[in-house]
Design a protein around this motif. Structure first.
Motif, PDB file in Angstrom:
ATOM      1  N   TYR A 252      14.049   7.218  -5.118  1.00 32.24           N
ATOM      2  CA  TYR A 252      14.443   6.367  -6.230  1.00 32.24           C
ATOM      3  C   TYR A 252      14.281   4.911  -5.831  1.00 32.24           C
ATOM      4  N   ILE A 253      13.781   4.103  -6.777  1.00 31.22           N
ATOM      5  CA  ILE A 253      13.555   2.682  -6.543  1.00 31.22           C
ATOM      6  C   ILE A 253      14.408   1.872  -7.516  1.00 31.22           C
ATOM      7  N   LYS A 254      15.056   0.844  -6.983  1.00 32.70           N
ATOM      8  CA  LYS A 254      15.851  -0.065  -7.803  1.00 32.70           C
ATOM      9  C   LYS A 254      15.271  -1.465  -7.663  1.00 32.70           C
ATOM     10  N   ALA A 255      14.501  -1.872  -8.661  1.00 32.49           N
ATOM     11  CA  ALA A 255      13.866  -3.187  -8.613  1.00 32.49           C
ATOM     12  C   ALA A 255      14.798  -4.284  -9.102  1.00 32.49           C
ATOM     13  N   GLU A 264       7.522  10.133  -7.550  1.00 33.54           N
ATOM     14  CA  GLU A 264       7.283  11.405  -6.869  1.00 33.54           C
ATOM     15  C   GLU A 264       5.799  11.665  -6.669  1.00 33.54           C
ATOM     16  N   LEU A 265       5.494  12.372  -5.609  1.00 32.34           N
ATOM     17  CA  LEU A 265       4.136  12.772  -5.290  1.00 32.34           C
ATOM     18  C   LEU A 265       4.167  14.158  -4.667  1.00 32.34           C
ATOM     19  N   HIS A 266       3.075  14.881  -4.833  1.00 33.63           N
ATOM     20  CA  HIS A 266       3.029  16.236  -4.299  1.00 33.63           C
ATOM     21  C   HIS A 266       3.022  16.193  -2.769  1.00 33.63           C
ATOM     22  N   THR A 267       3.556  17.252  -2.185  1.00 28.30           N
ATOM     23  CA  THR A 267       3.591  17.333  -0.726  1.00 28.30           C
ATOM     24  C   THR A 267       2.197  17.215  -0.128  1.00 28.30           C
ATOM     25  N   LYS A 268       1.195  17.773  -0.796  1.00 25.20           N
ATOM     26  CA  LYS A 268      -0.191  17.669  -0.310  1.00 25.20           C
ATOM     27  C   LYS A 268      -0.646  16.213  -0.287  1.00 25.20           C
ATOM     28  N   THR A 269      -0.281  15.472  -1.313  1.00 30.19           N
ATOM     29  CA  THR A 269      -0.628  14.047  -1.369  1.00 30.19           C
ATOM     30  C   THR A 269       0.019  13.296  -0.220  1.00 30.19           C
ATOM     31  N   PHE A 270       1.290  13.582   0.008  1.00 28.65           N
ATOM     32  CA  PHE A 270       2.020  12.911   1.083  1.00 28.65           C
ATOM     33  C   PHE A 270       1.404  13.221   2.441  1.00 28.65           C
ATOM     34  N   GLU A 271       1.057  14.469   2.657  1.00 27.01           N
ATOM     35  CA  GLU A 271       0.486  14.857   3.948  1.00 27.01           C
ATOM     36  C   GLU A 271      -0.883  14.213   4.171  1.00 27.01           C
ATOM     37  N   LYS A 272      -1.664  14.086   3.121  1.00 29.74           N
ATOM     38  CA  LYS A 272      -3.012  13.535   3.250  1.00 29.74           C
ATOM     39  C   LYS A 272      -2.998  12.018   3.416  1.00 29.74           C
ATOM     40  N   TYR A 273      -2.038  11.353   2.793  1.00 29.73           N
ATOM     41  CA  TYR A 273      -2.039   9.887   2.777  1.00 29.73           C
ATOM     42  C   TYR A 273      -0.735   9.309   3.334  1.00 29.73           C
ATOM     43  N   ALA A 274      -0.117  10.003   4.262  1.00 29.00           N
ATOM     44  CA  ALA A 274       1.185   9.580   4.793  1.00 29.00           C
ATOM     45  C   ALA A 274       1.164   8.146   5.323  1.00 29.00           C
ATOM     46  N   ASP A 275       0.047   7.734   5.926  1.00 23.92           N
ATOM     47  CA  ASP A 275      -0.016   6.388   6.509  1.00 23.92           C
ATOM     48  C   ASP A 275      -0.097   5.303   5.445  1.00 23.92           C
ATOM     49  N   LYS A 276      -0.516   5.660   4.226  1.00 25.97           N
ATOM     50  CA  LYS A 276      -0.662   4.670   3.155  1.00 25.97           C
ATOM     51  C   LYS A 276       0.561   4.598   2.241  1.00 25.97           C
ATOM     52  N   ILE A 277       1.399   5.608   2.276  1.00 28.86           N
ATOM     53  CA  ILE A 277       2.503   5.699   1.323  1.00 28.86           C
ATOM     54  C   ILE A 277       3.475   4.522   1.421  1.00 28.86           C
ATOM     55  N   PRO A 278       3.899   4.071   2.619  1.00 28.11           N
ATOM     56  CA  PRO A 278       4.869   2.961   2.670  1.00 28.11           C
ATOM     57  C   PRO A 278       4.398   1.705   1.949  1.00 28.11           C
ATOM     58  N   VAL A 279       3.151   1.306   2.148  1.00 30.80           N
ATOM     59  CA  VAL A 279       2.667   0.082   1.498  1.00 30.80           C
ATOM     60  C   VAL A 279       2.457   0.319   0.002  1.00 30.80           C
ATOM     61  N   ILE A 280       2.207   1.556  -0.406  1.00 34.32           N
ATOM     62  CA  ILE A 280       2.093   1.840  -1.842  1.00 34.32           C
ATOM     63  C   ILE A 280       3.440   1.662  -2.526  1.00 34.32           C
ATOM     64  N   PHE A 281       4.532   2.011  -1.847  1.00 35.77           N
ATOM     65  CA  PHE A 281       5.853   1.745  -2.410  1.00 35.77           C
ATOM     66  C   PHE A 281       6.104   0.241  -2.517  1.00 35.77           C
ATOM     67  N   ASP A 282       5.611  -0.537  -1.541  1.00 39.86           N
ATOM     68  CA  ASP A 282       5.698  -1.997  -1.658  1.00 39.86           C
ATOM     69  C   ASP A 282       4.885  -2.483  -2.858  1.00 39.86           C
ATOM     70  N   LEU A 283       3.729  -1.862  -3.086  1.00 43.63           N
ATOM     71  CA  LEU A 283       2.898  -2.201  -4.248  1.00 43.63           C
ATOM     72  C   LEU A 283       3.641  -1.902  -5.544  1.00 43.63           C
ATOM     73  N   ILE A 284       4.320  -0.759  -5.595  1.00 43.33           N
ATOM     74  CA  ILE A 284       5.083  -0.387  -6.790  1.00 43.33           C
ATOM     75  C   ILE A 284       6.155  -1.439  -7.072  1.00 43.33           C
ATOM     76  N   TYR A 285       6.856  -1.846  -6.031  1.00 42.73           N
ATOM     77  CA  TYR A 285       7.900  -2.865  -6.210  1.00 42.73           C
ATOM     78  C   TYR A 285       7.289  -4.179  -6.692  1.00 42.73           C
ATOM     79  N   TYR A 286       6.180  -4.576  -6.115  1.00 41.08           N
ATOM     80  CA  TYR A 286       5.490  -5.796  -6.539  1.00 41.08           C
ATOM     81  C   TYR A 286       5.113  -5.718  -8.018  1.00 41.08           C
ATOM     82  N   LEU A 288       6.489  -3.888 -10.316  1.00 36.81           N
ATOM     83  CA  LEU A 288       7.717  -3.942 -11.115  1.00 36.81           C
ATOM     84  C   LEU A 288       8.169  -5.385 -11.306  1.00 36.81           C
ATOM     85  N   LEU A 289       8.095  -6.173 -10.245  1.00 32.25           N
ATOM     86  CA  LEU A 289       8.487  -7.580 -10.331  1.00 32.25           C
ATOM     87  C   LEU A 289       7.531  -8.364 -11.233  1.00 32.25           C
TER      88      LEU A 289
END
Length: 338
Positions: A252-255, A264-286, A288-289
């Motif tokens: 959950y994100i609180k902007a 949410e993302l599928h487990t397969k997506t997370f496993e394939k792109y685990a290294d990119k997911i943290p910065v994508i959450f930063d992108l989502i927050y950006y 939202l702002l």
């Protein structure tokens, strides 16, 4: 981007309208907006498992990292839809605008797809037509047609090697298998799909973490109290107890100081792109702002897709078409339709 800046019509769009006229189907003079909301079905009722991917604590998001990614040249896409529902005496009609946008430098390239379906329990109408749909479960059948059209539209038009934001849940009742199939097809094209749920009464987290049990009305209630602005919860892993493919990673994100939303993302997506997911959450927050809408907080990409979807519906004067067919609304449609 040659395929964008275009509007497509479903192959049977005009034929369906012609059949309604020919059969003198009684639809109302005004449509009502329909929210294609699957959140009530976000989790199957046959037993689930939830586990923590990270420690249960807030995680600070960095919008500067998100801004950097947004301007790095990566292709960012978003999907949303807008639906008008018509309650007629002989059945129900759905006019849907599917909207896909692509960020390109300082521009947004839209692609829209219009569909029109009519469902009835009266075989006398469906037997006379190839496009009038007989259905004893109109709500379910309309969702299945919507999901099928949505998936084909997204798969055929989302650019390879992109990030795709989709308004709606990854897992949602009877249509879950279709959305999971969409996810697999997108991964084959090196597309990273993430799904957004703005409203949900789910208590999956609060029911499965002992110290949270019975203390909150819902997961969103917990997340609102748990997070400060600009934070996300830890990641959780959800797995259907009877179908392991029905699994996802979510948080959950609180902007802003308003209700959080679930990503949410599928487990397969997370496993394939685990290294990119943290910065994508930063992108989502950006994003939202950048959108900055406190009354309807959503990422800019989905917000733009939504505007194109709503605008495209207005290009078709379906109200005039219905009036020309001698339309008579149901009483509720007359009272509440707009």
């Amino acid at each position: 981007m040659d395929k964008f800046n275009k509007l497509f019509f479903h192959p049977l769009f005009n034929e369906t309208i012609a059949e309604i006229n020919r059969l003198n189907v009684q639809l109302p003079p005004n449509p009502s907006d329909l929210e294609m909301d699957f959140h009530l079905y976000s989790y199957p009722q046959n037993g689930v498992l939830v586990s923590k991917v990270e420690d249960v604590k807030p995680y600070k998001l960095n919008p500067k990292n998100g801004e950097k990614l947004a301007h790095s040249g990566i292709t960012i896409c978003a999907y949303d839809e807008s639906i008008n529902k018509y309650l007629g005496l002989e059945g129900i009609a759905y006019l849907t605008s599917h909207s896909l946008i692509v960020h390109y430098k300082e521009e947004y390239f839209p692609l829209n797809y219009l569909t029109f379906y009519f469902y009835t329990r009266a075989k006398t109408y469906s037997d006379e037509s190839n496009v009038i749909k007989y259905s004893t479960g109109i709500e379910i059948d309309s969702k299945k047609d919507y999901i099928r059209d949505r998936n084909e539209f997204i798969i055929n038009n989302t650019p390879n090697n992109s990030i795709l934001f989709v308004d709606g849940p990854l897992i949602g009742g009877d249509v879950s298998a279709h959305t999971l199939n969409l996810n697999d097809k997108l991964l084959e094209k090196n597309i990273i799909p993430l799904f957004f749920v703005k409203n949900s009464s789910s208590n999956l987290v609060t029911d499965h973490i002992e110290e949270l049990k019975d203390k909150y009305n819902s997961d969103i209630h917990w997340a609102y109290n748990f997070l400060e602005k600009g934070e996300k919860t830890n990641l959780f892993r959800y797995v259907d107890a009877y179908n392991s493919n029905h699994s996802k990673i979510f948080c959950y994100i609180k902007a802003f100081n308003v209700s959080p939303q679930r990503v949410e993302l599928h487990t397969k997506t997370f496993e394939k792109y685990a290294d990119k997911i943290p910065v994508i959450f930063d992108l989502i927050y950006y994003l939202l702002l950048v959108q900055g809408d406190l009354k309807n907080p959503q990422i800019r990409s989905i917000g733009i897709a939504e505007k194109y979807a709503r605008a495209t519906l207005k290009l078709i004067n379906i109200t005039q078409i219905m009036r020309n067919a001698g339309i008579v609304p149901t009483m509720n449609q007359e009272r509440f339709g707009r």
